[in-house]
Design a protein around this motif. Sequence first.
Motif, PDB file in Angstrom:
ATOM      1  N   ARG A 101       0.768  -1.120   0.063  1.00 27.09           N
ATOM      2  CA  ARG A 101       0.047   0.147  -0.119  1.00 27.09           C
ATOM      3  C   ARG A 101       0.775   1.153   0.043  1.00 27.09           C
ATOM      4  N   ARG A 102       1.923   1.318   0.902  1.00 26.78           N
ATOM      5  CA  ARG A 102       2.781   2.431   0.765  1.00 26.78           C
ATOM      6  C   ARG A 102       3.583   2.598  -0.458  1.00 26.78           C
ATOM      7  N   ILE A 103       4.223   1.563  -0.958  1.00 31.39           N
ATOM      8  CA  ILE A 103       4.755   1.526  -2.369  1.00 31.39           C
ATOM      9  C   ILE A 103       3.706   2.285  -3.540  1.00 31.39           C
ATOM     10  N   ALA A 104       2.410   1.557  -3.261  1.00 32.50           N
ATOM     11  CA  ALA A 104       1.439   2.430  -4.396  1.00 32.50           C
ATOM     12  C   ALA A 104       1.292   3.705  -4.253  1.00 32.50           C
ATOM     13  N   ASP A 105       1.191   4.112  -2.927  1.00 26.76           N
ATOM     14  CA  ASP A 105       0.654   5.579  -2.658  1.00 26.76           C
ATOM     15  C   ASP A 105       2.022   6.291  -3.157  1.00 26.76           C
ATOM     16  N   LEU A 106       3.273   5.691  -2.944  1.00 30.03           N
ATOM     17  CA  LEU A 106       4.299   6.644  -3.459  1.00 30.03           C
ATOM     18  C   LEU A 106       4.324   6.643  -5.068  1.00 30.03           C
ATOM     19  N   ILE A 107       3.875   5.722  -5.730  1.00 27.66           N
ATOM     20  CA  ILE A 107       3.775   5.709  -7.249  1.00 27.66           C
ATOM     21  C   ILE A 107       2.667   6.563  -7.619  1.00 27.66           C
ATOM     22  N   ARG A 108       1.519   6.582  -7.058  1.00 29.25           N
ATOM     23  CA  ARG A 108       0.243   7.167  -7.521  1.00 29.25           C
ATOM     24  C   ARG A 108       0.406   8.542  -7.200  1.00 29.25           C
ATOM     25  N   SER A 109       1.256   8.973  -6.248  1.00 34.12           N
ATOM     26  CA  SER A 109       1.474  10.372  -5.851  1.00 34.12           C
ATOM     27  C   SER A 109       2.455  11.194  -6.710  1.00 34.12           C
ATOM     28  N   GLY A 110       3.267  10.525  -7.569  1.00 36.06           N
ATOM     29  CA  GLY A 110       4.258  11.006  -8.236  1.00 36.06           C
ATOM     30  C   GLY A 110       5.571  10.970  -7.708  1.00 36.06           C
ATOM     31  N   ALA A 111       5.529  10.601  -6.213  1.00 32.45           N
ATOM     32  CA  ALA A 111       6.808  10.752  -5.574  1.00 32.45           C
ATOM     33  C   ALA A 111       7.929   9.928  -6.408  1.00 32.45           C
ATOM     34  N   CYS A 112       7.281   8.562  -6.743  1.00 28.39           N
ATOM     35  CA  CYS A 112       8.209   7.733  -7.584  1.00 28.39           C
ATOM     36  C   CYS A 112       7.504   7.561  -9.209  1.00 28.39           C
ATOM     37  N   LYS A 113       8.460   8.041  -9.993  1.00 30.67           N
ATOM     38  CA  LYS A 113       7.886   7.756 -11.240  1.00 30.67           C
ATOM     39  C   LYS A 113       9.045   7.458 -12.157  1.00 30.67           C
ATOM     40  N   ARG A 114      10.253   7.049 -11.887  1.00 34.29           N
ATOM     41  CA  ARG A 114      11.172   6.626 -12.655  1.00 34.29           C
ATOM     42  C   ARG A 114      11.850   5.253 -11.959  1.00 34.29           C
ATOM     43  N   ILE A 115      11.245   4.045 -12.510  1.00 33.96           N
ATOM     44  CA  ILE A 115      11.582   2.668 -12.101  1.00 33.96           C
ATOM     45  C   ILE A 115      12.151   1.855 -12.523  1.00 33.96           C
ATOM     46  N   ALA A 116      13.385   1.301 -11.881  1.00 39.32           N
ATOM     47  CA  ALA A 116      14.031   0.309 -12.387  1.00 39.32           C
ATOM     48  C   ALA A 116      14.019  -0.921 -11.510  1.00 39.32           C
ATOM     49  N   ARG A 154       6.321  -4.968 -17.351  1.00 43.06           N
ATOM     50  CA  ARG A 154       5.257  -4.322 -18.690  1.00 43.06           C
ATOM     51  C   ARG A 154       4.370  -3.502 -18.307  1.00 43.06           C
ATOM     52  N   LEU A 155       3.554  -3.866 -16.985  1.00 44.70           N
ATOM     53  CA  LEU A 155       2.559  -2.702 -16.775  1.00 44.70           C
ATOM     54  C   LEU A 155       3.136  -1.481 -16.316  1.00 44.70           C
ATOM     55  N   CYS A 156       4.296  -1.462 -15.643  1.00 46.40           N
ATOM     56  CA  CYS A 156       5.244  -0.202 -15.614  1.00 46.40           C
ATOM     57  C   CYS A 156       5.248   0.526 -16.499  1.00 46.40           C
ATOM     58  N   TYR A 157       5.852  -0.194 -17.478  1.00 44.82           N
ATOM     59  CA  TYR A 157       6.237   0.516 -18.904  1.00 44.82           C
ATOM     60  C   TYR A 157       4.893   0.907 -19.571  1.00 44.82           C
ATOM     61  N   ASP A 158       3.832   0.486 -19.408  1.00 46.18           N
ATOM     62  CA  ASP A 158       2.586   0.982 -20.139  1.00 46.18           C
ATOM     63  C   ASP A 158       2.146   2.298 -19.340  1.00 46.18           C
ATOM     64  N   GLN A 159       2.684   2.236 -18.160  1.00 42.40           N
ATOM     65  CA  GLN A 159       2.155   3.398 -17.431  1.00 42.40           C
ATOM     66  C   GLN A 159       3.468   4.475 -17.418  1.00 42.40           C
ATOM     67  N   GLY A 160       4.171   4.219 -18.474  1.00 39.86           N
ATOM     68  CA  GLY A 160       5.050   5.440 -18.439  1.00 39.86           C
ATOM     69  C   GLY A 160       6.057   5.515 -17.278  1.00 39.86           C
ATOM     70  N   LEU A 161       6.201   4.636 -16.723  1.00 39.01           N
ATOM     71  CA  LEU A 161       7.252   4.609 -15.199  1.00 39.01           C
ATOM     72  C   LEU A 161       8.619   3.582 -15.479  1.00 39.01           C
ATOM     73  N   LEU A 162       8.638   2.648 -16.325  1.00 37.10           N
ATOM     74  CA  LEU A 162       9.797   1.974 -16.706  1.00 37.10           C
ATOM     75  C   LEU A 162      10.886   2.768 -17.163  1.00 37.10           C
ATOM     76  N   VAL A 163      12.156   2.606 -16.487  1.00 33.93           N
ATOM     77  CA  VAL A 163      13.377   3.199 -17.163  1.00 33.93           C
ATOM     78  C   VAL A 163      14.330   2.025 -17.581  1.00 33.93           C
ATOM     79  N   ARG A 164      14.373   1.163 -16.806  1.00 29.52           N
ATOM     80  CA  ARG A 164      15.312   0.024 -16.992  1.00 29.52           C
ATOM     81  C   ARG A 164      14.927  -1.314 -16.281  1.00 29.52           C
ATOM     82  N   VAL A 165      15.358  -2.519 -16.817  1.00 25.43           N
ATOM     83  CA  VAL A 165      15.407  -3.672 -16.268  1.00 25.43           C
ATOM     84  C   VAL A 165      16.716  -4.331 -16.356  1.00 25.43           C
ATOM     85  N   TYR A 166      17.522  -4.662 -15.448  1.00 26.47           N
ATOM     86  CA  TYR A 166      18.904  -5.091 -15.087  1.00 26.47           C
ATOM     87  C   TYR A 166      18.356  -6.491 -14.753  1.00 26.47           C
ATOM     88  N   THR A 167      18.673  -7.313 -15.643  1.00 24.63           N
ATOM     89  CA  THR A 167      18.490  -8.988 -15.306  1.00 24.63           C
ATOM     90  C   THR A 167      19.620  -9.745 -15.318  1.00 24.63           C
TER      91      THR A 167
END
Length: 376
Positions: free
Chosen positions: A21-36, A123-136
């Motif tokens: 829930r807290r992570i979701a709040d950070l993403i929804r609020s725009g506090a976190c918008k560039r995800i790796a 993929r869903l993070c990418y669809d939402q314009g949030l995904l920066v990188r996947v290091y696998t």
Amino acid sequence: MASELPSSVALLASARSASARRIADLIRSGACKRIAFLTGAGVSVSAGIPDFRSPGGMYDTLKPELLTAAAEDRDAMRRDPTHVVSKAMFTRSAFPYLELRRPFILGIAERKWKATPCHWFMRLCYDQGLLVRVYTQNIDGLDFQLGLPHELLVPVHGSLGLIQCEACQADYPGGLDAFLPQVRANIKDIYGVDPTAPAASTSILCPFCRQPAVKPATVLYGGAMPFTFFERCSQDFPGDDGISAAGGLAPKGAEGSPASGGPVDLVFVMGTSLTVGPANLVPKFCRHGGRACVRVLINLDKVGDFQFGDPEDPATTDFFLQGSCDDGVKAIADALGWGAALLNAGTASRDALGAGPPRTTPSSLAPRMTIDATDL
């Protein structure tokens, strides 16, 4: 009374939900918008891919006497099973590597294993314009099933789904589709499951240099690692000259490259022990200079240098979702309102999602740097 106490499973699920829930709040609020993402073997467990390293896995059950190898190399494999995928071994003969990995090369080519909920969450993070990188750290190639732009994917140790010549670094014409019939026809089956396999292995030659060195573009022990890892890290976590120095790159300023769009502000670390370098440096790179990057560990056990706190405390920036990686991403997806999308993602048409896995080795895997076997 004891039966009224919450079970350990229920407590685990409750803690996971609170963090989600807290992570979701950070993403929804725009506090976190560039995800790796930094992913390890745990994200592919539910795909059913055979294990390499654990007790009972491929290395543990390796039978060198079945491989086409010199006596001294068989002895070396008995002492250290990873010798079968070493640069020294492959330079002498490509057969042990190709014979060992024959069923996995065929399985990847035939898409026997499918991307998991963890992969589709990316993929869903990418669809939402949030995904920066996947290091696998995985070589299974499942990330390439997601239809993501290839520049967003950094297969740190290479991929079974990408084909190149180890000798001259040339892309194999036709990529995996063209390599598949060559493996079927030329490489023997040490597992005894393919009656159509040849009784003895014969070389697969590079059409350019004519060397028997064509293989999936995985990093061999004592071999070469793509510079791309350090290049992408210097973009995603700008201002850390240690990244540039480690990769032999020119230092970048705190602003990063123009294409980077700024530093990553949320890193998911999923299904990894964080014991293998240099990928295990990602959680440190993202905090360089006291940068306020949120870090989320989704894992069976605690690893790394995370400082976990109360997920409800606004000061907490490290979160732990204990359990399987699939359960962790499902909890976050539900908290974000993406639950149905995640459930349906794996059955969506790949054509509708964009480009599939590359059929030749992308330029992102070259140039390369030499890494000692102990670092892989």
